[in-house]
Design an enzyme around this catalytic site. Structure first.
Site, PDB file in Angstrom:
ATOM      1  N   SER A 129       3.695  39.666  17.074  1.00  0.00           N
ATOM      2  CA  SER A 129       3.975  39.126  18.406  1.00  0.00           C
ATOM      3  C   SER A 129       2.989  39.729  19.399  1.00  0.00           C
ATOM      4  O   SER A 129       2.588  40.899  19.256  1.00  0.00           O
ATOM      5  CB  SER A 129       5.398  39.480  18.842  1.00  0.00           C
ATOM      6  OG  SER A 129       5.627  39.097  20.191  1.00  0.00           O
ATOM      7  N   TYR A 142      11.867  45.488  20.395  1.00  0.00           N
ATOM      8  CA  TYR A 142      11.171  44.367  19.746  1.00  0.00           C
ATOM      9  C   TYR A 142       9.671  44.622  19.733  1.00  0.00           C
ATOM     10  O   TYR A 142       9.012  44.463  18.700  1.00  0.00           O
ATOM     11  CB  TYR A 142      11.483  43.067  20.483  1.00  0.00           C
ATOM     12  CG  TYR A 142      10.839  41.847  19.854  1.00  0.00           C
ATOM     13  CD1 TYR A 142      11.328  41.320  18.667  1.00  0.00           C
ATOM     14  CD2 TYR A 142       9.736  41.233  20.454  1.00  0.00           C
ATOM     15  CE1 TYR A 142      10.743  40.211  18.080  1.00  0.00           C
ATOM     16  CE2 TYR A 142       9.144  40.123  19.879  1.00  0.00           C
ATOM     17  CZ  TYR A 142       9.653  39.623  18.695  1.00  0.00           C
ATOM     18  OH  TYR A 142       9.058  38.515  18.115  1.00  0.00           O
TER      19      TYR A 142
END
Length: 267
Positions: A129, A142
């Site tokens: 990501s 995250y």
């Protein structure tokens, strides 16, 4: 010979788009889901695999190799989101997201590598990501899991190069998927010191996802990458500002970059 491809987390979102696109390009694609059902909704074969259960990973890989005789490409896509202030987020939930996004992905790699070494060829693409390049407020865990997977990718790519195996990652930005529904959201506690800041950022995150890019763009990029003879280690797929934010972090002083992020997230 058609390449045999395994795509984890392919029941929806980016994973489903990648698996469907590659199937349409003539590859033999196996997608995975923890609880596969409604096979008629998929153009590729959907099989059971839970990245938290090594026995299911082994069973899925053994099934593919027995059926096709080889496994050429792993698209390591399965993952989960998590939001919340670090102080308010339960530590057990922090461990859970690391187990899925990092250790789960590593276990899938560990399971396919013996077959790829036997073939003296293979391609592993880890989906990380753009959030993994920076510590984002209320998404710190995250960011940490995806950043860790980026570094594991770098190390693994060097370790397996002599076996003819390529390991790369691709970092997506915001895409219009159902990822928000699958996140662990730390509750907005009434007595939390972060109540108002966190709630406004939750709303902002959801708006970014709903206004994100079409997942087909990720599928097209993955297709190009796995057909590249000498691929890079890191790829980014997202809007201009998302990708430019990584460049800014490299060149700006830490506090200046932090101020830009805080202004963006209205902190």
């Amino acid at each position: 010979m058609s390449k045999v491809i395994l795509v984890t987390g392919a029941s929806s979102g980016i994973g489903k788009s990648i698996a469907t696109f590659l199937q349409e390009k003539g590859y033999t694609v196996f997608g995975t889901s923890r609880n596969p059902k409604n096979q008629e909704n998929f153009s590729f074969e959907l099989i059971a695999l839970d990245v938290l259960k090594v026995d299911t990973i082994r069973k899925a890989v053994d099934y593919i190799v027995k059926k096709e005789g080889r496994l050429d490409v792993l698209i390591n896509n399965a993952g989960m989101g998590i939001t919340g202030p670090i102080e308010d987020t339960p530590t057990d939930e922090m461990r859970a997201v690391f187990n899925t996004n990092l250790f789960g992905a590593v276990d899938v790699m560990k399971t396919v590598l013996p077959q790829m070494r036997k073939q003296n060829s293979g391609f592993i693409l880890n989906v990380t990501s753009i959030a993994g390049y920076m510590g984002l407020p209320f998404r710190g865990l995250y960011s940490a899991t995806k950043g860790a997977l980026e570094l594991v990718t770098e190390a693994t790519s060097m370790e397996v190069k002599s076996f003819g195996i390529k390991v790369v990652n691709v970092a997506p930005g915001d895409f219009a998927t159902n990822i928000a529904a699958g996140r662990y959201h730390t509750p907005v506690f009434e007595n939390s010191a972060y109540k108002e800041m966190y709630q406004s950022n939750l709303d902002l995150m959801d708006s970014h996802v709903s206004g994100g890019m079409d997942p087909i763009e990720m599928a097209k990029t993955v297709y190009k990458i796995i057909n590249t003879n000498n691929p890079k280690i890191h790829y980014k797929v997202g809007g201009f500002m998302e990708k430019f934010s990584i460049v800014l972090k490299r060149i700006l002083p830490d506090k200046m970059y932090q101020k830009i992020l805080m202004n963006h997230y209205k902190l």
